[in-house]
Write a protein that holds these residues in place. Structure first.
Motif, mmCIF file in Angstrom:
data_model
loop_
_atom_site.group_PDB
_atom_site.id
_atom_site.type_symbol
_atom_site.label_atom_id
_atom_site.label_comp_id
_atom_site.label_asym_id
_atom_site.label_seq_id
_atom_site.Cartn_x
_atom_site.Cartn_y
_atom_site.Cartn_z
ATOM 1 N N GLU A 138 1.014 -0.721 0.345
ATOM 2 C CA GLU A 138 0.030 0.135 -0.184
ATOM 3 C C GLU A 138 1.158 1.168 0.105
ATOM 4 O O GLU A 138 1.892 0.641 0.334
ATOM 5 N N ASP A 139 0.719 1.873 -0.400
ATOM 6 C CA ASP A 139 1.363 3.492 -0.395
ATOM 7 C C ASP A 139 1.771 4.442 1.163
ATOM 8 O O ASP A 139 0.807 3.482 1.686
ATOM 9 N N LEU A 140 2.938 4.668 1.245
ATOM 10 C CA LEU A 140 3.112 5.081 2.338
ATOM 11 C C LEU A 140 2.855 6.021 3.210
ATOM 12 O O LEU A 140 2.767 7.169 2.274
ATOM 13 N N ILE A 141 2.035 6.451 3.892
ATOM 14 C CA ILE A 141 1.685 7.489 4.701
ATOM 15 C C ILE A 141 2.541 8.315 5.519
ATOM 16 O O ILE A 141 2.888 7.476 6.328
ATOM 17 N N VAL A 142 3.134 9.649 5.372
ATOM 18 C CA VAL A 142 3.512 10.040 6.390
ATOM 19 C C VAL A 142 3.133 11.610 7.035
ATOM 20 O O VAL A 142 2.906 12.424 5.918
ATOM 21 N N ASP A 143 2.894 11.757 8.080
ATOM 22 C CA ASP A 143 1.664 12.824 8.317
ATOM 23 C C ASP A 143 0.477 12.994 7.249
ATOM 24 O O ASP A 143 0.803 14.068 7.431
ATOM 25 N N GLY A 144 -0.221 12.012 7.403
ATOM 26 C CA GLY A 144 -1.638 12.616 6.376
ATOM 27 C C GLY A 144 -1.256 12.400 5.366
ATOM 28 O O GLY A 144 -2.255 12.339 4.105
ATOM 29 N N LYS A 145 0.410 12.254 4.287
ATOM 30 C CA LYS A 145 0.526 12.521 3.499
ATOM 31 C C LYS A 145 0.989 11.862 2.566
ATOM 32 O O LYS A 145 1.703 11.007 3.654
ATOM 33 N N LYS A 146 0.541 11.089 1.130
ATOM 34 C CA LYS A 146 2.108 9.939 0.488
ATOM 35 C C LYS A 146 2.834 10.448 0.770
ATOM 36 O O LYS A 146 3.274 11.338 -0.225
ATOM 37 N N VAL A 147 3.486 9.338 0.338
ATOM 38 C CA VAL A 147 5.322 9.660 0.138
ATOM 39 C C VAL A 147 5.502 9.809 -1.858
ATOM 40 O O VAL A 147 5.394 7.968 -1.565
ATOM 41 N N MET A 148 6.320 10.630 -2.184
ATOM 42 C CA MET A 148 6.853 10.211 -2.922
ATOM 43 C C MET A 148 7.639 9.703 -3.740
ATOM 44 O O MET A 148 8.756 10.236 -3.100
ATOM 45 N N GLY A 149 8.147 8.791 -5.398
ATOM 46 C CA GLY A 149 9.228 8.294 -5.049
ATOM 47 C C GLY A 149 10.102 9.698 -6.211
ATOM 48 O O GLY A 149 9.917 10.142 -6.783
ATOM 49 N N GLU A 150 11.389 9.218 -7.231
ATOM 50 C CA GLU A 150 12.307 9.802 -8.073
ATOM 51 C C GLU A 150 11.152 9.872 -8.829
ATOM 52 O O GLU A 150 11.347 10.603 -10.120
ATOM 53 N N ASP A 151 9.944 8.205 -9.645
ATOM 54 C CA ASP A 151 9.839 8.331 -10.646
ATOM 55 C C ASP A 151 8.552 9.062 -10.440
ATOM 56 O O ASP A 151 7.890 9.346 -11.693
ATOM 57 N N GLY A 152 7.409 9.898 -9.059
ATOM 58 C CA GLY A 152 7.107 10.912 -9.527
ATOM 59 C C GLY A 152 5.655 9.352 -8.935
ATOM 60 O O GLY A 152 4.631 10.112 -8.877
ATOM 61 N N LYS A 153 6.213 8.671 -8.487
ATOM 62 C CA LYS A 153 5.180 7.834 -8.266
ATOM 63 C C LYS A 153 5.276 7.331 -6.649
ATOM 64 O O LYS A 153 5.961 7.077 -5.844
ATOM 65 N N PRO A 154 3.783 7.359 -6.216
ATOM 66 C CA PRO A 154 4.079 7.006 -4.426
ATOM 67 C C PRO A 154 4.488 5.888 -4.182
ATOM 68 O O PRO A 154 4.553 5.025 -4.671
ATOM 69 N N LYS A 200 -7.136 -1.541 8.906
ATOM 70 C CA LYS A 200 -6.655 -1.290 9.598
ATOM 71 C C LYS A 200 -6.353 0.775 9.571
ATOM 72 O O LYS A 200 -6.663 1.571 10.979
ATOM 73 N N ASP A 201 -6.909 1.216 8.683
ATOM 74 C CA ASP A 201 -6.775 2.982 8.148
ATOM 75 C C ASP A 201 -7.615 3.425 8.833
ATOM 76 O O ASP A 201 -7.638 4.107 8.680
ATOM 77 N N GLN A 202 -9.623 2.731 8.177
ATOM 78 C CA GLN A 202 -10.795 3.030 8.046
ATOM 79 C C GLN A 202 -10.646 2.203 8.945
ATOM 80 O O GLN A 202 -11.727 1.300 8.139
ATOM 81 N N GLU A 203 -11.779 1.633 10.491
ATOM 82 C CA GLU A 203 -11.630 0.666 10.707
ATOM 83 C C GLU A 203 -13.631 0.781 10.745
ATOM 84 O O GLU A 203 -14.221 1.781 11.117
ATOM 85 N N LYS A 204 -13.790 -0.299 9.746
ATOM 86 C CA LYS A 204 -15.158 -0.860 9.344
ATOM 87 C C LYS A 204 -15.427 -2.222 8.766
ATOM 88 O O LYS A 204 -15.005 -3.013 8.677
#
Length: 245
Positions: A138-154, A200-204
């Motif tokens: 899954e996408d890496l999230i830090v402080d509520g924001k996606k962390v982007m790689g050098e290729d411009g993808k998360p 985990k990220d949004q309990e349902k």
């Protein structure tokens, strides 16, 4: 009734050969024939699993109790809507999809009163057994924001993405045994458990009844779970007849 969704046979419990089968989500026995996860995650060893926090177990227990309360009051649609989608997809394949299966089950649930079954109460007990499940990327999230790689993808990270909690329950119900003359009202208490599952990220929370569940069936849906039943320490399942006062 579909083979993958066996009903509680009250007659069998009471020792009679003739009786009424009473399907109810929270009393059903799920038998899974085949299922696999969507993710194509390969690993030579089981990824390390962390301990599920107590507050997560408590929220799972509260979620089960909420659905149990609605079901006891006759809100069977709420029970059906709470079914875990992964398991529901497996069960519904031979019957034209989840919506058709749910409609069939709802009709059968609504007929329980006509068949002499009434439910008095149901409670949940403390959940002790729980696992992290659904290992994948899954996408890496830090402080509520996606962390982007050098290729411009998360950037992505592999981890367990869901909670699985075994919530023990106790349910009381009565059955009008028409095999005797005059008909006899009999009272039963059933101990079993619900398997509560949530991202985990949004309990349902969604649920699968624990009756008939084993390690093999659980691993068909969630890889990397233990291979032996004894490693799960499944909550007790039993039914006993109560003396009416």
């Amino acid at each position: 009734m579909p083979e993958c969704f066996r009903s509680l046979d009250v007659a069998r419990i009471s020792g009679h050969s003739k009786g009424v089968k009473t399907p109810l989500l929270l009393l059903s026995i799920l038998t899974l024939n085949a299922c696999c996860q969507d993710d194509d995650v390969r690993a030579s060893t089981v990824p390390k699993r962390n301990i599920v926090p107590m507050e997560v177990k408590e929220r799972a227990q509260a979620a089960v109790q909420e659905v149990v309360n609605k079901t006891i009051r006759g809100d069977f649609q709420a029970a059906l809507n709470s079914m875990n989608p992964e398991f529901l997809q497996v069960m519904a394949r031979p019957f034209g999809g989840p919506q058709r299966l749910k409609a069939q089950l709802l009709r059968q649930m609504q007929d329980m009163g006509k068949n002499g079954v009434t439910f008095q109460a149901a409670i949940t007990r403390r959940a002790d057994i729980a696992f992290e499940v659904d290992y994948g990327f899954e996408d890496l999230i830090v402080d509520g924001k996606k962390v982007m790689g050098e290729d411009g993808k998360p950037k992505q990270v592999a981890r367990y993405r869901k909670w699985m909690v075994f919530v023990p329950t106790v349910k009381d119900f009565q059955y009008l045994d028409r095999s005797t003359k005059p008909a006899k009202l009999r009272s039963f208490r059933k101990w079993d458990f619900e398997i509560a599952i949530s991202p985990k990220d949004q309990e349902k929370w969604t649920f699968v009844n624990g009756n008939g569940m084993n390690a093999l069936q659980l691993r068909k849906v969630f890889k990397f779970l233990p291979k032996e039943d004894k490693e799960f320490q499944f909550p007790e399942i039993k039914t006993e007849e109560l003396e009416l006062k």
